[in-house]
Write an enzyme that holds these catalytic residues in place. Structure first.
Site, PDB file in Angstrom:
ATOM      1  N   HIS A   1      20.110 -27.486 -11.402  1.00 26.16           N
ATOM      2  CA  HIS A   1      19.993 -28.051 -12.601  1.00 26.16           C
ATOM      3  C   HIS A   1      19.798 -26.897 -13.363  1.00 26.16           C
ATOM      4  O   HIS A   1      19.080 -25.767 -13.117  1.00 26.16           O
ATOM      5  CB  HIS A   1      18.187 -28.384 -12.270  1.00 26.16           C
ATOM      6  CG  HIS A   1      17.698 -28.988 -14.306  1.00 26.16           C
ATOM      7  ND1 HIS A   1      18.307 -30.866 -14.190  1.00 26.16           N
ATOM      8  CD2 HIS A   1      16.970 -28.177 -15.013  1.00 26.16           C
ATOM      9  CE1 HIS A   1      17.989 -30.298 -15.460  1.00 26.16           C
ATOM     10  NE2 HIS A   1      16.938 -29.726 -16.177  1.00 26.16           N
TER      11      HIS A   1
ATOM     12  N   GLY B   1      32.585 -31.523 -12.607  1.00 21.17           N
ATOM     13  CA  GLY B   1      32.831 -30.830 -11.559  1.00 21.17           C
ATOM     14  C   GLY B   1      33.194 -29.445 -11.779  1.00 21.17           C
ATOM     15  O   GLY B   1      33.877 -28.789 -10.789  1.00 21.17           O
TER      16      GLY B   1
ATOM     17  N   LYS C   1      20.842 -50.698  -4.700  1.00 21.98           N
ATOM     18  CA  LYS C   1      21.166 -49.391  -4.469  1.00 21.98           C
ATOM     19  C   LYS C   1      20.738 -49.226  -3.520  1.00 21.98           C
ATOM     20  O   LYS C   1      21.033 -48.450  -2.544  1.00 21.98           O
ATOM     21  CB  LYS C   1      19.970 -48.742  -5.324  1.00 21.98           C
ATOM     22  CG  LYS C   1      19.777 -47.938  -4.970  1.00 21.98           C
ATOM     23  CD  LYS C   1      18.535 -46.737  -5.901  1.00 21.98           C
ATOM     24  CE  LYS C   1      18.703 -45.696  -5.941  1.00 21.98           C
ATOM     25  NZ  LYS C   1      17.433 -45.015  -7.116  1.00 21.98           N
TER      26      LYS C   1
ATOM     27  N   ASN D   1      31.275 -27.168 -11.469  1.00 27.15           N
ATOM     28  CA  ASN D   1      30.413 -25.999 -10.162  1.00 27.15           C
ATOM     29  C   ASN D   1      30.894 -26.587  -8.789  1.00 27.15           C
ATOM     30  O   ASN D   1      31.326 -26.136  -8.172  1.00 27.15           O
ATOM     31  CB  ASN D   1      28.980 -27.030  -9.919  1.00 27.15           C
ATOM     32  CG  ASN D   1      28.485 -26.346 -10.994  1.00 27.15           C
ATOM     33  OD1 ASN D   1      27.852 -24.829 -10.440  1.00 27.15           O
ATOM     34  ND2 ASN D   1      27.648 -26.846 -12.494  1.00 27.15           N
TER      35      ASN D   1
HETATM   36  C1  GAR Z   1      25.677 -28.868 -14.298  1.00 29.56           C
HETATM   37  O1  GAR Z   1      25.262 -28.294 -15.664  1.00 29.56           O
HETATM   38  C2  GAR Z   1      23.919 -28.701 -13.896  1.00 29.56           C
HETATM   39  O2  GAR Z   1      23.629 -28.642 -13.336  1.00 29.56           O
HETATM   40  C3  GAR Z   1      23.986 -30.383 -14.188  1.00 29.56           C
HETATM   41  O3  GAR Z   1      25.189 -31.440 -14.326  1.00 29.56           O
HETATM   42  C4  GAR Z   1      26.067 -30.203 -14.611  1.00 29.56           C
HETATM   43  C5  GAR Z   1      27.688 -30.689 -14.300  1.00 29.56           C
HETATM   44  O4  GAR Z   1      29.030 -30.088 -14.368  1.00 29.56           O
HETATM   45  N1  GAR Z   1      22.628 -31.306 -13.923  1.00 29.56           N
HETATM   46  C6  GAR Z   1      21.648 -31.315 -13.881  1.00 29.56           C
HETATM   47  O5  GAR Z   1      21.585 -31.574 -14.968  1.00 29.56           O
HETATM   48  C7  GAR Z   1      21.138 -32.488 -13.120  1.00 29.56           C
HETATM   49  N2  GAR Z   1      19.555 -33.107 -13.633  1.00 29.56           N
HETATM   50  P1  GAR Z   1      29.623 -30.270 -13.584  1.00 29.56           P
HETATM   51  O6  GAR Z   1      30.251 -31.070 -13.573  1.00 29.56           O
HETATM   52  O7  GAR Z   1      30.421 -28.866 -14.434  1.00 29.56           O
HETATM   53  O8  GAR Z   1      29.539 -28.897 -13.009  1.00 29.56           O
END
Ligand code: GAR
Length: 200
Positions: free
Chosen positions: A108, A11, A64, A13
């Site tokens: 991503h 989390g 789903k 982001n």
């Molecule tokens: C982030 O690096 C995001 O870009 C990635 O998951 C992570 C979540 O981090 N998403 C993907 O890989 C989508 N394919 P966070 O939970 O610390 O935000």
């Protein structure tokens, strides 16, 4: 405008978006966290920030479709306008994506269309590319796919470890995701023939 963040993991982001809302950089309500993983760190972050959590576990539903119907119920109850995927490790169905067409963003940690999937940073590092980066895009029915909003390149240094690269990538993520959300909320993103035009 009401935003829902969907997340399955740490989390960071999510927290960057919370900070941007608090600072007024994102002028919207972060109304809801949708999480599918009871052990995810993002849940504690949401509770600390006083943001409502909808924990919706896939295993609680036979299909789903029913899982997504429950999520939609939460989105409707909270009058959500924009869905922000931040490490939500599930592919949304075409029906779901169509229902929220052009109102779902994803981040991503690589320069799409390269290194899709759950290990974007590691896959780029292991491949030995010299440049990787971060992509924010609108979501379509394919994984890590859809019109690109923002991309930022990150050079891989010779002395980088996977960890040092991850740190730099996450730092960029925390800058460009709030920026992309702000552009969306200001109505400055226009999708034309799969390309996103940023209106100045
Ligand atoms: C982030 O690096 C995001 O870009 C990635 O998951 C992570 C979540 O981090 N998403 C993907 O890989 C989508 N394919 P966070 O939970 O610390 O935000």
């Amino acid at each position: 405008m009401n935003i829902a963040v969907f997340a399955s993991g740490r989390g960071t982001n999510f927290s960057a978006i919370v900070r941007a809302v608090k600072k007024g950089k994102i002028k919207a309500n972060l109304s809801l966290l949708v999480c599918d993983e009871p052990k995810a760190g993002v849940i504690a972050r949401a509770r600390r920030a006083g943001i409502k959590v909808a924990l919706v576990k896939r295993e609680d539903f036979v299909s789903k479709k029913e899982f997504e119907e429950k999520i939609i119920q939460h989105l409707e109850e909270n009058k959500i306008d924009l869905i922000v995927l931040a490490g939500f490790m599930r592919l949304l169905s075409p029906e779901f994506v169509n229902r929220y067409k052009d109102r779902i963003l994803n981040i991503h940690p690589a320069l799409l269309p390269s290194f899709k999937g759950t290990e974007g940073i590691k896959d780029a590092f292991d491949y030995g590319v010299k440049v990787t980066g971060v992509t924010v895009h609108f979501v379509d029915e394919e994984m890590d796919h859809g019109p690109i909003v923002l991309q930022k390149a990150v050079k891989i240094r010779e002395d980088d470890t996977l960890q040092s690269l991850e740190t730099r990538i996450h730092k960029i993520e925390h800058q460009i995701y709030p920026e992309a959300i702000r552009l969306f909320l200001e109505g400055r993103l226009k999708i034309e023939a799969r390309r996103v035009k940023i209106i100045s």
